[in-house]
Motif scaffolding. Structure first.
Motif, PDB file in Angstrom:
ATOM      1  N   PHE A 164       0.835  -1.192   0.000  1.00 54.71           N
ATOM      2  CA  PHE A 164       0.000   0.000   0.000  1.00 54.71           C
ATOM      3  C   PHE A 164       0.870   1.242   0.000  1.00 54.71           C
ATOM      4  CE2 PHE A 164      -2.393   3.471   1.721  1.00 54.71           C
ATOM      5  CZ  PHE A 164      -3.624   3.329   1.112  1.00 54.71           C
ATOM      6  N   GLY A 165       0.669   2.068  -0.980  1.00 50.58           N
ATOM      7  CA  GLY A 165       1.397   3.333  -1.052  1.00 50.58           C
ATOM      8  C   GLY A 165       2.857   3.167  -1.406  1.00 50.58           C
ATOM      9  N   ALA A 166       3.256   1.953  -1.835  1.00 55.40           N
ATOM     10  CA  ALA A 166       4.667   1.739  -2.160  1.00 55.40           C
ATOM     11  C   ALA A 166       5.087   2.681  -3.274  1.00 55.40           C
ATOM     12  CB  ALA A 166       4.888   0.286  -2.581  1.00 55.40           C
ATOM     13  N   GLY A 167       6.165   3.415  -3.033  1.00 60.29           N
ATOM     14  CA  GLY A 167       6.668   4.338  -4.046  1.00 60.29           C
ATOM     15  C   GLY A 167       5.935   5.663  -4.072  1.00 60.29           C
ATOM     16  N   SER A 168       4.931   5.813  -3.178  1.00 63.12           N
ATOM     17  CA  SER A 168       4.177   7.061  -3.151  1.00 63.12           C
ATOM     18  C   SER A 168       4.821   8.034  -2.183  1.00 63.12           C
ATOM     19  CB  SER A 168       2.723   6.792  -2.719  1.00 63.12           C
ATOM     20  OG  SER A 168       2.064   8.013  -2.481  1.00 63.12           O
ATOM     21  N   ALA A 169       5.103   9.236  -2.670  1.00 65.53           N
ATOM     22  CA  ALA A 169       5.728  10.249  -1.824  1.00 65.53           C
ATOM     23  C   ALA A 169       4.752  10.762  -0.769  1.00 65.53           C
ATOM     24  CB  ALA A 169       6.221  11.405  -2.685  1.00 65.53           C
ATOM     25  N   GLU A 170       3.438  10.542  -1.010  1.00 58.88           N
ATOM     26  CA  GLU A 170       2.449  11.081  -0.102  1.00 58.88           C
ATOM     27  C   GLU A 170       2.184  10.177   1.088  1.00 58.88           C
ATOM     28  OE1 GLU A 170      -1.153  12.106  -2.024  1.00 58.88           O
ATOM     29  OE2 GLU A 170      -0.286  13.769  -3.148  1.00 58.88           O
ATOM     30  N   ALA A 171       2.446   8.866   0.958  1.00 57.90           N
ATOM     31  CA  ALA A 171       2.138   7.946   2.042  1.00 57.90           C
ATOM     32  C   ALA A 171       2.879   8.356   3.302  1.00 57.90           C
ATOM     33  CB  ALA A 171       2.510   6.524   1.639  1.00 57.90           C
ATOM     34  N   ALA A 172       2.201   8.254   4.458  1.00 54.60           N
ATOM     35  CA  ALA A 172       2.781   8.804   5.678  1.00 54.60           C
ATOM     36  C   ALA A 172       2.308   8.037   6.898  1.00 54.60           C
ATOM     37  CB  ALA A 172       2.405  10.278   5.811  1.00 54.60           C
ATOM     38  N   THR A 173       3.038   8.227   7.984  1.00 53.55           N
ATOM     39  CA  THR A 173       2.638   7.705   9.291  1.00 53.55           C
ATOM     40  C   THR A 173       1.896   8.799  10.052  1.00 53.55           C
ATOM     41  OG1 THR A 173       4.487   6.156   9.441  1.00 53.55           O
ATOM     42  CG2 THR A 173       3.480   6.844  11.506  1.00 53.55           C
ATOM     43  N   PHE A 174       0.789   8.437  10.646  1.00 56.33           N
ATOM     44  CA  PHE A 174       0.003   9.361  11.457  1.00 56.33           C
ATOM     45  C   PHE A 174       0.050   8.873  12.901  1.00 56.33           C
ATOM     46  CE2 PHE A 174      -4.253  10.421  13.322  1.00 56.33           C
ATOM     47  CZ  PHE A 174      -4.044  11.793  13.432  1.00 56.33           C
ATOM     48  N   ARG A 175       0.537   9.737  13.798  1.00 57.28           N
ATOM     49  CA  ARG A 175       0.688   9.391  15.207  1.00 57.28           C
ATOM     50  C   ARG A 175      -0.262  10.266  16.030  1.00 57.28           C
ATOM     51  NH1 ARG A 175       6.536  11.464  15.027  1.00 57.28           N
ATOM     52  NH2 ARG A 175       5.264  12.968  13.882  1.00 57.28           N
ATOM     53  N   TRP A 176      -1.111   9.627  16.827  1.00 57.18           N
ATOM     54  CA  TRP A 176      -2.033  10.404  17.642  1.00 57.18           C
ATOM     55  C   TRP A 176      -2.126   9.810  19.041  1.00 57.18           C
ATOM     56  CZ3 TRP A 176      -7.472   8.949  18.659  1.00 57.18           C
ATOM     57  CH2 TRP A 176      -7.815   7.702  18.167  1.00 57.18           C
TER      58      TRP A 176
ATOM     59  N   ASP B 212     -13.974   0.609  -0.663  1.00 54.29           N
ATOM     60  CA  ASP B 212     -14.197   2.029  -0.939  1.00 54.29           C
ATOM     61  C   ASP B 212     -12.893   2.685  -1.389  1.00 54.29           C
ATOM     62  OD1 ASP B 212     -15.589   4.358  -1.169  1.00 54.29           O
ATOM     63  OD2 ASP B 212     -15.987   4.626   0.978  1.00 54.29           O
ATOM     64  N   LYS B 213     -13.015   3.882  -1.935  1.00 52.34           N
ATOM     65  CA  LYS B 213     -11.842   4.628  -2.388  1.00 52.34           C
ATOM     66  C   LYS B 213     -11.257   5.407  -1.218  1.00 52.34           C
ATOM     67  CE  LYS B 213     -10.296   8.165  -5.664  1.00 52.34           C
ATOM     68  NZ  LYS B 213     -10.696   9.127  -6.733  1.00 52.34           N
ATOM     69  N   PRO B 214     -10.025   5.134  -0.804  1.00 49.33           N
ATOM     70  CA  PRO B 214      -9.429   5.840   0.342  1.00 49.33           C
ATOM     71  C   PRO B 214      -9.285   7.337   0.079  1.00 49.33           C
ATOM     72  CG  PRO B 214      -8.172   3.867  -0.210  1.00 49.33           C
ATOM     73  CD  PRO B 214      -9.126   4.104  -1.346  1.00 49.33           C
ATOM     74  N   GLU B 215      -9.645   8.134   1.084  1.00 51.93           N
ATOM     75  CA  GLU B 215      -9.414   9.570   1.022  1.00 51.93           C
ATOM     76  C   GLU B 215      -8.167   9.947   1.820  1.00 51.93           C
ATOM     77  OE1 GLU B 215     -12.827  12.189   1.510  1.00 51.93           O
ATOM     78  OE2 GLU B 215     -14.162  10.459   1.387  1.00 51.93           O
ATOM     79  N   HIS B 216      -7.634   9.002   2.588  1.00 53.46           N
ATOM     80  CA  HIS B 216      -6.444   9.268   3.390  1.00 53.46           C
ATOM     81  C   HIS B 216      -5.188   8.992   2.567  1.00 53.46           C
ATOM     82  CE1 HIS B 216      -5.229   5.041   3.918  1.00 53.46           C
ATOM     83  NE2 HIS B 216      -6.520   4.761   3.963  1.00 53.46           N
ATOM     84  N   ASN B 217      -4.043   9.347   3.120  1.00 56.82           N
ATOM     85  CA  ASN B 217      -2.761   9.033   2.467  1.00 56.82           C
ATOM     86  C   ASN B 217      -1.822   8.340   3.454  1.00 56.82           C
ATOM     87  OD1 ASN B 217      -2.186  11.226   4.122  1.00 56.82           O
ATOM     88  ND2 ASN B 217      -0.666  12.098   2.726  1.00 56.82           N
ATOM     89  N   LEU B 218      -2.381   7.532   4.339  1.00 53.26           N
ATOM     90  CA  LEU B 218      -1.635   6.942   5.431  1.00 53.26           C
ATOM     91  C   LEU B 218      -1.135   5.541   5.091  1.00 53.26           C
ATOM     92  CD1 LEU B 218      -4.087   7.950   8.311  1.00 53.26           C
ATOM     93  CD2 LEU B 218      -2.237   9.300   7.288  1.00 53.26           C
ATOM     94  N   ASP B 219       0.073   5.232   5.497  1.00 52.42           N
ATOM     95  CA  ASP B 219       0.550   3.861   5.392  1.00 52.42           C
ATOM     96  C   ASP B 219       0.730   3.228   6.771  1.00 52.42           C
ATOM     97  OD1 ASP B 219       2.829   5.134   6.273  1.00 52.42           O
ATOM     98  OD2 ASP B 219       4.042   4.689   4.500  1.00 52.42           O
TER      99      ASP B 219
END
Length: 532
Positions: free
Chosen positions: A22-34, A218-225
């Motif tokens: 998921f998101g491999a090679g995508s510059a937008e993929a990110a970790t979200f810490r909360w 569904d189509k993801p609206e997030h950019n999280l990996d």
């Protein structure tokens, strides 16, 4: 710090099999810490009818119908619905959906989920309280037959997530376990839903890691990996973690730190009025209170005592001093935004210490009495501080309150135990249907079966229950509002509970975080994006 890094690395390795690609090679993929001040307590979506648990698990599990950004009902695992008759709802299921373990979602899972959510151990029995029978028509069609016409059926099932029959049976988790007993089963620490995120690792009371579901329908609206949820109980530590960039968002923001966070330049404050009402409850069932110095009788059975407590509590002072203005004092058990709320009926009771003392004397307690107050310290905004203020206010009329503040896990285990081990308590409730009936039925109705499951004080009124039954099936909006108003008047006249306020939902996130804040305090991760 080294331990934290090692734990994070371990979580990544555990989750690699779930989110690979998921998101491999995508510059937008990110970790979200909360972070939050308390944990989810269970991965089982039926373990507790509590906003934070339901919100968290709905990132993993999904209902047949869900809420969108505007809190309107929309299709989820059901694509459409119809009513062949006034008491039958036919739902067409989404085809091609798979659980996280790869098994297909079908009508058999809906039938199983209906049985499980109504069985012993489930804390969500009320979601299908109006349903007489659930039938499988074919692999992708189910029917729900209600006892009577149910105008809010779809709203009632938005919090009911679907579980895999095959997975639950294979792992001996066909029944939920009652969290109040401290028991666990496989579903307590493991999960297998159809939702946008998959459970990668779970460390209770510390950290939970999620990875995106690469096969989500569904189509993801997030950019999280990766999503890393941390439990940080200390307010100052949690705020410091946000300011330093160790976490990207905190779910519970201490009111005293809101302005400072907003002025930091790197943090954005998200806030709006919440649908939840915070209130006090009193044991009105036992002949003798469990936690009191009064022997041989129960002071709370006398409405004069309950009214004295209410007249001793200054809601405006709590708003100004404890909540820093982030609350709305209320005279009702529901607030604005909930269908059935009426501004005319929402009359806040003003403090009157002389009247309160007279009422106590008339009831036979001229010198007051002693009682223990049960309170969470990690569930609602400033919950322990609110309880501490109530203790001081009641002292002014001679009532000696011993405060028992505990973490939510221990607190709920007492006040929601089968025999409700409490005499005086603070609780909050968000009607998940956004309709008054949900509160009337769950919080104020006479205990019995699925009714009154969260009525820990046991207030009971036969006319009130009759009105609640009528409200459940009345389709004429004007008539239904009249019934709601009458029910609310009955409850207020008898001081069945003492409503305090609707708190303001306050989240704080770093400026590069995009999210959707909901008035019900749900936090859907599918709307989160991390920017550069």
């Amino acid at each position: 710090m080294r331990r934290l890094l090692l734990a994070g690395a371990a979580a990544l390795m555990l989750g690699a099999g779930f989110g690979a690609g998921f998101g491999a090679g995508s510059a937008e993929a990110a970790t979200f810490r909360w972070a939050n001040d308390g944990d989810v307590n269970s991965m089982d979506p039926y373990a507790r009818n509590e906003t934070f648990l339901l919100s968290f698990t709905q990132n993993i599990y999904e209902p047949l119908v869900r809420r969108n950004r505007e809190l309107k009902v929309e299709p989820a695992l059901a694509t459409s619905w119809s009513q062949p008759s006034p008491t039958v709802w036919r739902l067409n299921l989404r085809q091609g959906v798979k659980f996280h373990d790869g098994s297909p979602f079908t009508a058999d899972d809906v039938i199983f989920s209906a049985q499980r959510v109504r069985a012993q151990g489930s804390n969500l029995t009320s979601v299908l309280s109006s349903v007489k029978e659930v039938r499988k028509i074919d692999d992708f069609t189910v029917e729900f037959e209600t006892h009577a016409p149910d105008p809010i059926f779809l709203e009632e099932i938005t919090t009911w997530a679907m579980m895999s029959k095959r997975w639950a049976e294979a792992n001996n988790a066909t029944q939920a376990v009652d969290l109040t007993t401290g028991q666990e089963n496989f579903a307590t620490r493991n999960a297998n839903g159809t939702g946008p995120f998959m459970l990668a690792s779970r460390e209770p009371d510390r950290r939970t890691v999620l990875r995106p579901n690469p096969n989500w329908w569904d189509k993801p609206e997030h950019n999280l990996d990766e999503v890393v949820f941390n439990v940080i109980g200390n307010d100052a530590t949690r705020v410091a973690a946000l300011l330093s960039g160790e976490v990207d968002m905190i779910y519970t923001v201490p009111p005293q730190d809101t302005d400072r966070l907003g002025r930091s330049g790197n943090v954005r404050i998200h806030q709006q009025a919440e649908l939840r009402t915070v209130f006090l409850g009193m044991d009105q069932v036992r002949d003798e209170l469990l936690k009191s110095d009064v022997k041989g009788k129960n002071p709370f059975r006398d409405v004069r005592v309950r009214r004295a407590f209410q007249q001793a509590i200054d809601l405006e002072a709590i708003k100004a001093r404890i909540m820093r203005g982030q609350s709305r004092p209320t005279g009702l058990m529901i607030g604005p935004g909930v269908n059935g709320w009426s501004e005319a009926a929402d009359q806040v009771v003003r403090p009157n210490l002389d009247a309160a003392r007279r009422l106590l004397a008339e009831a036979g307690y001229p010198n007051g009495f002693g009682v223990t107050m049960d309170c969470p310290n990690d569930r609602y905004v400033n919950d322990e501080a609110i309880c501490t203020a109530v203790v001081s206010m009641l002292a002014r009329i001679g009532v000696r309150v011993t405060l028992n503040a505990q973490t939510r896990a221990r607190y709920f285990a007492e006040i929601l135990a089968p025999r409700y081990q409490t005499s005086f308590y603070l609780l909050g409730w968000t009607p998940t249907t956004y309709d008054a009936h949900n509160t009337l039925y769950n919080i104020m109705g006479t205990r019995g079966g699925s009714r009154g499951v969260f009525n820990s004080g046991g207030w009971s009124n036969a006319r009130f229950d009759e009105l609640t039954n009528q409200i459940a099936v009345e389709t004429d909006a004007a008539k239904r509002q009249q019934l709601i108003n009458e029910a609310m008047r009955l409850h207020a006249d008898e001081v069945g509970h003492i409503p305090l306020h609707q708190q303001v939902v306050v989240w704080a996130a770093r400026n590069n975080i995009t999210l959707q804040q909901m008035a019900d305090n749900y936090f859907p991760l599918r709307y989160v994006r991390v920017g550069q």
